[in-house]
Design a protein around this motif. Structure first.
Motif, mmCIF file in Angstrom:
data_model
loop_
_atom_site.group_PDB
_atom_site.id
_atom_site.type_symbol
_atom_site.label_atom_id
_atom_site.label_comp_id
_atom_site.label_asym_id
_atom_site.label_seq_id
_atom_site.Cartn_x
_atom_site.Cartn_y
_atom_site.Cartn_z
ATOM 1 N N HIS A 109 1.035 -1.201 0.216
ATOM 2 C CA HIS A 109 -0.330 0.242 -0.444
ATOM 3 C C HIS A 109 0.793 1.236 0.237
ATOM 4 C CE1 HIS A 109 1.333 -0.982 4.338
ATOM 5 N NE2 HIS A 109 1.323 0.801 4.629
ATOM 6 N N ASP A 110 1.829 1.434 -0.397
ATOM 7 C CA ASP A 110 2.680 2.286 0.049
ATOM 8 C C ASP A 110 2.950 3.662 -1.339
ATOM 9 O OD1 ASP A 110 4.384 1.265 2.535
ATOM 10 O OD2 ASP A 110 6.059 0.716 1.123
ATOM 11 N N ASP A 111 2.234 2.832 -2.624
ATOM 12 C CA ASP A 111 1.745 3.686 -3.362
ATOM 13 C C ASP A 111 0.948 4.294 -3.461
ATOM 14 O OD1 ASP A 111 4.275 3.335 -4.195
ATOM 15 O OD2 ASP A 111 4.285 1.725 -6.017
ATOM 16 N N GLU A 112 -0.816 4.212 -2.365
ATOM 17 C CA GLU A 112 -1.897 4.741 -1.976
ATOM 18 C C GLU A 112 -1.286 6.211 -1.635
ATOM 19 O OE1 GLU A 112 -3.645 1.859 -0.501
ATOM 20 O OE2 GLU A 112 -3.930 0.379 -1.716
ATOM 21 N N PRO A 113 -2.324 6.820 -1.889
ATOM 22 C CA PRO A 113 -2.090 8.266 -1.063
ATOM 23 C C PRO A 113 -2.472 8.154 0.607
ATOM 24 C CG PRO A 113 -3.554 8.712 -2.938
ATOM 25 C CD PRO A 113 -3.513 6.840 -2.386
ATOM 26 N N PRO A 114 -1.554 9.027 1.363
ATOM 27 C CA PRO A 114 -1.697 8.330 2.443
ATOM 28 C C PRO A 114 -2.813 9.410 3.285
ATOM 29 C CG PRO A 114 0.027 10.008 2.000
ATOM 30 C CD PRO A 114 0.006 9.202 0.848
ATOM 31 N N ASP A 115 -3.456 9.681 4.548
ATOM 32 C CA ASP A 115 -4.531 10.601 4.527
ATOM 33 C C ASP A 115 -3.516 11.103 5.838
ATOM 34 O OD1 ASP A 115 -6.464 11.574 5.756
ATOM 35 O OD2 ASP A 115 -7.114 10.352 7.224
ATOM 36 N N ILE A 116 -3.303 12.481 5.579
ATOM 37 C CA ILE A 116 -2.533 13.534 5.913
ATOM 38 C C ILE A 116 -3.693 14.720 5.957
ATOM 39 C CG2 ILE A 116 -0.843 14.804 6.222
ATOM 40 C CD1 ILE A 116 0.920 12.534 4.990
ATOM 41 N N SER A 117 -4.140 14.631 7.040
ATOM 42 C CA SER A 117 -5.422 15.875 7.365
ATOM 43 C C SER A 117 -4.385 16.743 7.625
ATOM 44 C CB SER A 117 -6.159 15.257 8.681
ATOM 45 O OG SER A 117 -7.893 16.477 8.378
ATOM 46 N N LEU A 118 -4.699 18.339 6.853
ATOM 47 C CA LEU A 118 -4.693 19.933 7.449
ATOM 48 C C LEU A 118 -5.599 19.710 8.775
ATOM 49 C CD1 LEU A 118 -2.744 22.300 7.022
ATOM 50 C CD2 LEU A 118 -4.732 23.081 5.460
ATOM 51 N N GLU A 119 -6.561 19.857 9.027
ATOM 52 C CA GLU A 119 -7.445 20.463 10.300
ATOM 53 C C GLU A 119 -7.036 19.201 11.364
ATOM 54 O OE1 GLU A 119 -9.148 19.566 7.040
ATOM 55 O OE2 GLU A 119 -9.001 21.872 6.482
ATOM 56 N N GLN A 120 -6.403 18.265 11.448
ATOM 57 C CA GLN A 120 -6.485 17.201 12.463
ATOM 58 C C GLN A 120 -4.736 17.240 12.634
ATOM 59 O OE1 GLN A 120 -8.217 13.105 12.083
ATOM 60 N NE2 GLN A 120 -7.472 12.446 13.958
ATOM 61 N N ARG A 277 10.702 6.035 -6.616
ATOM 62 C CA ARG A 277 9.192 6.338 -5.493
ATOM 63 C C ARG A 277 8.471 7.415 -5.475
ATOM 64 N NH1 ARG A 277 11.074 3.820 0.532
ATOM 65 N NH2 ARG A 277 12.737 3.324 0.134
ATOM 66 N N PRO A 278 7.184 7.104 -5.464
ATOM 67 C CA PRO A 278 6.500 7.844 -6.458
ATOM 68 C C PRO A 278 6.310 8.683 -4.674
ATOM 69 C CG PRO A 278 5.121 5.948 -6.034
ATOM 70 C CD PRO A 278 6.899 5.610 -5.960
ATOM 71 N N GLN A 279 6.016 9.684 -5.057
ATOM 72 C CA GLN A 279 5.449 10.721 -4.076
ATOM 73 C C GLN A 279 4.736 10.569 -3.538
ATOM 74 O OE1 GLN A 279 4.035 14.445 -6.330
ATOM 75 N NE2 GLN A 279 5.958 15.766 -6.156
ATOM 76 N N ASN A 280 4.212 9.898 -3.285
ATOM 77 C CA ASN A 280 2.973 8.710 -1.883
ATOM 78 C C ASN A 280 3.796 8.196 -1.122
ATOM 79 O OD1 ASN A 280 0.246 10.038 -2.585
ATOM 80 N ND2 ASN A 280 -0.139 8.458 -4.002
ATOM 81 N N ALA A 281 4.024 6.986 -2.201
ATOM 82 C CA ALA A 281 5.557 6.563 -0.990
ATOM 83 C C ALA A 281 7.078 7.628 -0.352
ATOM 84 C CB ALA A 281 6.079 5.803 -1.415
ATOM 85 N N LEU A 282 6.912 8.604 -0.959
ATOM 86 C CA LEU A 282 8.048 8.944 0.014
ATOM 87 C C LEU A 282 7.000 9.607 1.162
ATOM 88 C CD1 LEU A 282 9.944 11.095 -2.709
ATOM 89 C CD2 LEU A 282 10.756 9.286 -1.356
ATOM 90 N N LEU A 283 5.599 10.044 0.820
ATOM 91 C CA LEU A 283 4.932 11.012 1.928
ATOM 92 C C LEU A 283 4.649 9.895 3.568
ATOM 93 C CD1 LEU A 283 2.317 12.754 0.339
ATOM 94 C CD2 LEU A 283 4.292 13.695 1.464
ATOM 95 N N ARG A 284 4.517 8.988 3.190
ATOM 96 C CA ARG A 284 5.109 7.562 4.338
ATOM 97 C C ARG A 284 5.835 7.451 5.296
ATOM 98 N NH1 ARG A 284 0.034 4.468 4.001
ATOM 99 N NH2 ARG A 284 -0.763 4.737 2.696
ATOM 100 N N LEU A 285 7.080 7.955 4.518
ATOM 101 C CA LEU A 285 8.330 8.591 5.573
ATOM 102 C C LEU A 285 8.404 9.341 6.422
ATOM 103 C CD1 LEU A 285 10.885 7.683 2.506
ATOM 104 C CD2 LEU A 285 10.463 6.527 3.995
#
Length: 400
Positions: A109-120, A277-285
């Protein structure tokens, strides 16, 4: 009762660690000092050109070839395992056992968009016990600015991660906004998987890069030319060579005329992550602390609270990540959470100021493109990761 049992278990664990360390010390005293033999043999470190010349001279002499090959093999093994260069004053009798670094593995699931909320917002808490000895001693623990780990300065010394100047730096910055990165987060090469590390090692071998050596500008440009030709099967353009030269200057902040091996390795590691790596995978780091700083940065730039910022503001945020080591201006805000209204005299805004004077229409066009929170993260994630090391070098130079 449960609290008493947990404390008892903690004490027993500490006692076991102490026994293991004592046994380790006793075992090392009985072994011959291979380090001293290596020093007597006159190990050398220098620029890449010096290493190549010395290697050719000693290869023609013959007798020292096995020693050279074993030293080179050891260097490649340290590169593969992410252990880096051992300190010159390595005294094993007074050291803890170095940790065994385990490289990460890619998940489905690393390439899937992670859920990083701005408000929470996320609650960022540091660990309660030292990562090395697992003992809690309240205020004497030094936190990492990237992850949740904390350390005793004495444990870091016995591990060999604090040497003279670095000890002062940790003491002065660990509890400030500047912060300090632990030995896990300081080493960007540890973000690579085994497969990615093998790819990097093959590239270095193909380009005849010797591990643990410094690189001059000619070495660096020659390497970049070879890598570009290998990847695209055409020579590097003049503009790309100029960008590579700018990257070399960013990796050599003290203007020594060469870049250190660990800075070069961090630069190549983050570039390989961008490539494979796609950007979504980098965001998970990203860690919780890094995500929180990114939220604070975006909210500071979003003056009208509509969820969008200009492209120029997004670009300036990339520069702000690398303002963590401005020794000449210790009072400057170094955290990205204070990226908000940058002064026009700051290094990050000076370049954009010149472009505004030259082409105001280009600036208006740049500011017109809105960037939302997910786009802000995707465009800055590589720079956020590249800012982890304690070194003053910029391991990923933002484009002008």
């Amino acid at each position: 009762m449960g609290v008493l049992m947990s404390r008892r278990q903690t004490v027993e664990k500490v006692q076991k660690v102490s026994l293991a360390v004592s046994a380790f010390k006793d075992g090392l005293r009985e072994q011959p000092s291979t380090r001293r033999r290596a020093e007597a043999g006159g190990t050398r470190r220098g620029t890449l050109e010096q290493e190549v010349q010395e290697g050719e001279e000693e290869a023609s002499s013959g007798p020292s070839q096995p020693e050279e090959s074993s030293a080179s093999k050891a260097a490649w093994e340290r590169l593969r395992d992410g252990r880096g260069v051992e300190p010159e004053e390595f005294d094993r009798a007074n050291r803890f056992t170095p940790p065994a670094f385990i490289r990460p593995k890619r998940e489905l699931h690393d390439d899937e968009p992670p859920d990083i909320s701005l408000e929470q917002r996320e609650q960022v808490l540091n660990d309660e016990m030292c990562e090395i000895c697992e003992v809690w001693t309240a205020e004497s623990l030094f936190p990492c600015r990237v992850c949740s780990r904390v350390y005793h300065d004495g444990c870091l010394r016995r591990m060999g991660y604090l040497q003279n100047d670095s000890a002062v730096e940790v003491t002065e910055t660990a509890h400030t906004e500047t912060g300090w990165s632990c030995y896990y987060c300081d080493n960007l090469n540890l973000l690579l998987t085994e497969e990615e590390m093998y790819s990097l090692m093959e590239t270095l071998r193909h380009c005849k890069i010797i591990p643990e050596t410094c690189l001059t500008l000619d070495d660096f440009l020659h390497y970049k030319h070879l890598v570009h030709k290998q990847q695209f099967e055409r020579p590097m353009a003049e503009a790309q060579e100029e960008q590579a030269a700018l990257q070399f200057s960013a990796l050599d902040p003290d203007k020594k005329g060469h870049i250190e091996w660990h800075d070069f390795l961090s630069h190549e590691s983050i570039q390989l992550l961008q490539k494979l790596r796609p950007q979504n995978a980098l965001l998970r780091l990203l860690t919780a602390k890094e995500r929180e700083r990114a939220r604070a940065a975006f909210l500071a730039l979003d003056q009208d609270n509509d969820g969008f910022i200009g492209e120029g503001e997004c670009r300036r945020a990339r520069h702000a990540w690398f303002r963590k080591h401005q020794k000449e201006t210790p009072s400057c805000n170094v955290s990205i959470s204070h990226v908000g209204p940058m002064s026009e005299s700051s290094p990050a805004s000076s370049g954009s100021g010149k472009s505004q004077e030259k082409t105001p229409s280009a600036t208006e066009q740049e500011e017109a493109r809105p960037v939302d929170w997910p786009g802000f993260l995707r465009e800055n994630v590589a720079y956020i990761l590249a800012a982890r090391p304690n070194s003053a070098a910029l391991h990923l130079q933002p484009p002008a």
